[in-house]
Design a protein around this motif. Structure first.
Motif, PDB file in Angstrom:
ATOM      1  N   PHE A   1      27.685 -14.484  -6.882  1.00  0.00           N
ATOM      2  CA  PHE A   1      28.930 -14.942  -7.499  1.00  0.00           C
ATOM      3  C   PHE A   1      28.821 -16.413  -7.889  1.00  0.00           C
ATOM      4  N   PHE A   2      28.177 -17.210  -7.028  1.00  0.00           N
ATOM      5  CA  PHE A   2      28.012 -18.637  -7.284  1.00  0.00           C
ATOM      6  C   PHE A   2      27.229 -18.868  -8.572  1.00  0.00           C
ATOM      7  N   TRP A   3      26.101 -18.172  -8.712  1.00  0.00           N
ATOM      8  CA  TRP A   3      25.271 -18.327  -9.912  1.00  0.00           C
ATOM      9  C   TRP A   3      25.991 -17.814 -11.160  1.00  0.00           C
ATOM     10  N   LEU A   4      26.740 -16.724 -11.012  1.00  0.00           N
ATOM     11  CA  LEU A   4      27.490 -16.189 -12.152  1.00  0.00           C
ATOM     12  C   LEU A   4      28.530 -17.196 -12.624  1.00  0.00           C
ATOM     13  N   ALA A   5      29.212 -17.835 -11.665  1.00  0.00           N
ATOM     14  CA  ALA A   5      30.231 -18.836 -12.008  1.00  0.00           C
ATOM     15  C   ALA A   5      29.614 -20.020 -12.738  1.00  0.00           C
ATOM     16  N   ILE A   6      28.447 -20.471 -12.269  1.00  0.00           N
ATOM     17  CA  ILE A   6      27.761 -21.592 -12.917  1.00  0.00           C
ATOM     18  C   ILE A   6      27.353 -21.218 -14.333  1.00  0.00           C
ATOM     19  N   LYS A   7      26.767 -20.019 -14.481  1.00  0.00           N
ATOM     20  CA  LYS A   7      26.284 -19.593 -15.793  1.00  0.00           C
ATOM     21  C   LYS A   7      27.429 -19.438 -16.783  1.00  0.00           C
ATOM     22  N   LEU A   8      28.520 -18.832 -16.345  1.00  0.00           N
ATOM     23  CA  LEU A   8      29.679 -18.669 -17.232  1.00  0.00           C
ATOM     24  C   LEU A   8      30.290 -20.018 -17.597  1.00  0.00           C
ATOM     25  N   SER A   9      30.319 -20.950 -16.638  1.00  0.00           N
ATOM     26  CA  SER A   9      30.863 -22.285 -16.905  1.00  0.00           C
ATOM     27  C   SER A   9      30.045 -23.000 -17.972  1.00  0.00           C
ATOM     28  N   ILE A  10      28.725 -22.876 -17.887  1.00  0.00           N
ATOM     29  CA  ILE A  10      27.844 -23.512 -18.874  1.00  0.00           C
ATOM     30  C   ILE A  10      28.083 -22.932 -20.257  1.00  0.00           C
ATOM     31  N   VAL A  11      28.097 -21.608 -20.352  1.00  0.00           N
ATOM     32  CA  VAL A  11      28.252 -20.941 -21.654  1.00  0.00           C
ATOM     33  C   VAL A  11      29.627 -21.217 -22.253  1.00  0.00           C
ATOM     34  N   ILE A  12      30.686 -21.069 -21.439  1.00  0.00           N
ATOM     35  CA  ILE A  12      32.051 -21.293 -21.932  1.00  0.00           C
ATOM     36  C   ILE A  12      32.243 -22.764 -22.311  1.00  0.00           C
ATOM     37  N   GLY A  13      31.742 -23.668 -21.465  1.00  0.00           N
ATOM     38  CA  GLY A  13      31.861 -25.094 -21.746  1.00  0.00           C
ATOM     39  C   GLY A  13      31.145 -25.464 -23.027  1.00  0.00           C
ATOM     40  N   CYS A  14      29.949 -24.925 -23.221  1.00  0.00           N
ATOM     41  CA  CYS A  14      29.187 -25.196 -24.438  1.00  0.00           C
ATOM     42  C   CYS A  14      29.929 -24.680 -25.665  1.00  0.00           C
ATOM     43  N   GLY A  15      30.425 -23.451 -25.580  1.00  0.00           N
ATOM     44  CA  GLY A  15      31.159 -22.864 -26.703  1.00  0.00           C
ATOM     45  C   GLY A  15      32.420 -23.639 -27.039  1.00  0.00           C
ATOM     46  N   TYR A  16      33.122 -24.104 -26.024  1.00  0.00           N
ATOM     47  CA  TYR A  16      34.366 -24.845 -26.233  1.00  0.00           C
ATOM     48  C   TYR A  16      34.108 -26.164 -26.958  1.00  0.00           C
ATOM     49  N   PHE A  17      33.077 -26.894 -26.497  1.00  0.00           N
ATOM     50  CA  PHE A  17      32.782 -28.185 -27.109  1.00  0.00           C
ATOM     51  C   PHE A  17      32.265 -28.045 -28.538  1.00  0.00           C
ATOM     52  N   VAL A  18      31.502 -26.982 -28.807  1.00  0.00           N
ATOM     53  CA  VAL A  18      31.057 -26.725 -30.178  1.00  0.00           C
ATOM     54  C   VAL A  18      32.268 -26.462 -31.074  1.00  0.00           C
TER      55      VAL A  18
ATOM     56  N   PRO B   1      20.337 -22.420 -31.801  1.00  0.00           N
ATOM     57  CA  PRO B   1      19.476 -22.216 -30.629  1.00  0.00           C
ATOM     58  C   PRO B   1      20.260 -22.146 -29.316  1.00  0.00           C
ATOM     59  N   ALA B   2      21.360 -22.938 -29.213  1.00  0.00           N
ATOM     60  CA  ALA B   2      22.163 -22.921 -27.981  1.00  0.00           C
ATOM     61  C   ALA B   2      22.874 -21.587 -27.803  1.00  0.00           C
ATOM     62  N   ILE B   3      23.286 -20.959 -28.906  1.00  0.00           N
ATOM     63  CA  ILE B   3      23.916 -19.632 -28.826  1.00  0.00           C
ATOM     64  C   ILE B   3      22.912 -18.618 -28.291  1.00  0.00           C
ATOM     65  N   ILE B   4      21.682 -18.673 -28.810  1.00  0.00           N
ATOM     66  CA  ILE B   4      20.622 -17.786 -28.298  1.00  0.00           C
ATOM     67  C   ILE B   4      20.340 -18.124 -26.834  1.00  0.00           C
ATOM     68  N   GLY B   5      20.315 -19.421 -26.538  1.00  0.00           N
ATOM     69  CA  GLY B   5      20.067 -19.858 -25.160  1.00  0.00           C
ATOM     70  C   GLY B   5      21.143 -19.402 -24.192  1.00  0.00           C
ATOM     71  N   SER B   6      22.375 -19.197 -24.688  1.00  0.00           N
ATOM     72  CA  SER B   6      23.464 -18.713 -23.832  1.00  0.00           C
ATOM     73  C   SER B   6      23.121 -17.363 -23.213  1.00  0.00           C
ATOM     74  N   TYR B   7      22.453 -16.537 -23.993  1.00  0.00           N
ATOM     75  CA  TYR B   7      22.033 -15.222 -23.475  1.00  0.00           C
ATOM     76  C   TYR B   7      21.054 -15.398 -22.315  1.00  0.00           C
ATOM     77  N   PHE B   8      20.094 -16.303 -22.480  1.00  0.00           N
ATOM     78  CA  PHE B   8      19.109 -16.534 -21.422  1.00  0.00           C
ATOM     79  C   PHE B   8      19.740 -17.178 -20.192  1.00  0.00           C
ATOM     80  N   VAL B   9      20.792 -17.983 -20.407  1.00  0.00           N
ATOM     81  CA  VAL B   9      21.519 -18.555 -19.271  1.00  0.00           C
ATOM     82  C   VAL B   9      22.192 -17.441 -18.466  1.00  0.00           C
ATOM     83  N   LEU B  10      22.811 -16.509 -19.179  1.00  0.00           N
ATOM     84  CA  LEU B  10      23.543 -15.422 -18.514  1.00  0.00           C
ATOM     85  C   LEU B  10      22.624 -14.465 -17.749  1.00  0.00           C
ATOM     86  N   ILE B  11      21.395 -14.271 -18.222  1.00  0.00           N
ATOM     87  CA  ILE B  11      20.480 -13.342 -17.541  1.00  0.00           C
ATOM     88  C   ILE B  11      19.566 -14.062 -16.542  1.00  0.00           C
ATOM     89  N   PHE B  12      19.788 -15.377 -16.388  1.00  0.00           N
ATOM     90  CA  PHE B  12      18.936 -16.148 -15.484  1.00  0.00           C
ATOM     91  C   PHE B  12      19.065 -15.666 -14.045  1.00  0.00           C
TER      92      PHE B  12
END
Length: 319
Positions: free
Chosen positions: A12-29, A302-313
């Motif tokens: 759950f901890f890793w999922l929360a971190i990964k979602l925070s990174i992806v959502i935060g990145c998307g929001y700022f873009v 590239p960051a959008i593609i990278g979001s997928y790799f963040v989520l499956i990390f």
């Protein structure tokens, strides 16, 4: 600390971190492209339509520049990381794009170092951070070398007004800080690690690896600087190749020495580029459109593609 947590809690901890990174990145873009008081998306869109920037031919060429840019960066990282632990090109791709996504919301992309290190076992992480620093050092070195030369020609050929007294103060301060770091850090230790160990680590890197890294950094610089030039042509900017290249190298030189959150890189480069290209009577909306497109193609996509790799990390087991 994480090792002491139950398995489900860690998941759950890793999922929360990964979602925070992806959502935060998307929001700022989204903030930079749509809800930006200094950049009107409607004007940007109209400028693209007017110049037919996204025709099939132009889109393919722009994507080719982006593809080649990141192929060079991924190859550079594969060569560096494989000196510690052999990795495939696919693994290097995952690490490079996921770390890009993570780094966008950190100052000067510092999050890239930690993100890449997490793909390796604990005993290799300090080396990985060091190798990533080496790769970025060569990219910065190429930027500074071309930037100094380009800015020199730009200053000589244009009536540029610079407060040399202020520049000298900044240079002297920078020289003092660098000198203090190198002379003072010689005796600095943190948890048993000193700059002497860092120097020995750098000395162990093979000469051939340094040469490969330098050349890949050079080719990458040539690719994205000429992608900028190609966009100038698409927007029908009347400027000679020489003037364009001196201006482009000057923009990257000035922008590279200003610390800033990577997500606001488009704002910094846009501001610097407007100042530089005003000497060639190019409208600010054209330059803002070009710097925004450079950001979209080389960071956002590239960051959008990278979001997928963040989520499956999945964290590496340290056994």
């Amino acid at each position: 600390m994480l090792n002491s947590l139950p398995y489900k809690t860690k998941q759950f901890f890793w999922l929360a971190i990964k979602l925070s990174i992806v959502i935060g990145c998307g929001y700022f873009v989204y903030q930079k492209l749509v809800e930006n008081d200094n950049f009107h998306f409607s004007d940007f869109y109209q400028n693209l339509i007017k110049n037919n920037v996204f025709s099939l031919k132009n889109s393919v060429i722009l994507l080719f520049f982006t593809f080649f840019n990141w192929i060079l960066e991924i190859t550079k990282w594969k060569n560096l990381a494989s000196s510690v632990q052999k990795i495939s090109f696919y693994e290097a791709t995952k690490q490079s794009l996921a770390s890009l996504t993570t780094s966008l919301i950190t100052p000067n992309r510092i999050g890239e170092y930690g993100a890449k290190a997490l793909y390796f076992k604990k005993q290799h992480r300090k080396q990985i951070v060091g190798l990533n620093l080496v790769g970025n050092f060569y990219q910065m070195l190429i930027t500074l070398i071309f930037g100094v030369i380009g800015f020199g020609f730009f200053y000589y050929n244009n009536d540029v007004t610079i407060n040399f007294r202020r520049v000298m103060r900044i240079l002297l301060l920078g020289l003092f800080l660098i000198s203090a770091f190198f002379f003072g850090a010689k005796h600095f230790k943190y948890r048993g690690y000193s700059t002497e160990k860092a120097r020995k680590f750098i000395d162990r890197i093979q000469f051939s690896l340094n040469v490969k890294t330098a050349f890949l950094s050079l080719f990458r610089y040539l690719v994205f600087s000429h992608q900028f030039y190609f966009l100038l042509l698409l927007f029908n900017v009347e400027i000679s190749y020489f003037d364009a290249i001196t201006a482009i190298t000057s923009v990257y030189f000035i922008a590279s020495i200003v610390p800033m959150l990577s997500l606001f890189d488009v704002v910094l480069k846009g501001t610097v580029a407007i100042w530089v290209f005003t000497y060639f009577d190019i409208p600010p909306i054209t330059i803002l459109s070009i710097t925004t497109l450079m950001w979209i193609f080389n960071f956002v996509i590239p960051a959008i593609i990278g979001s997928y790799f963040v989520l499956i990390f999945k964290p590496v087991a340290n056994k």
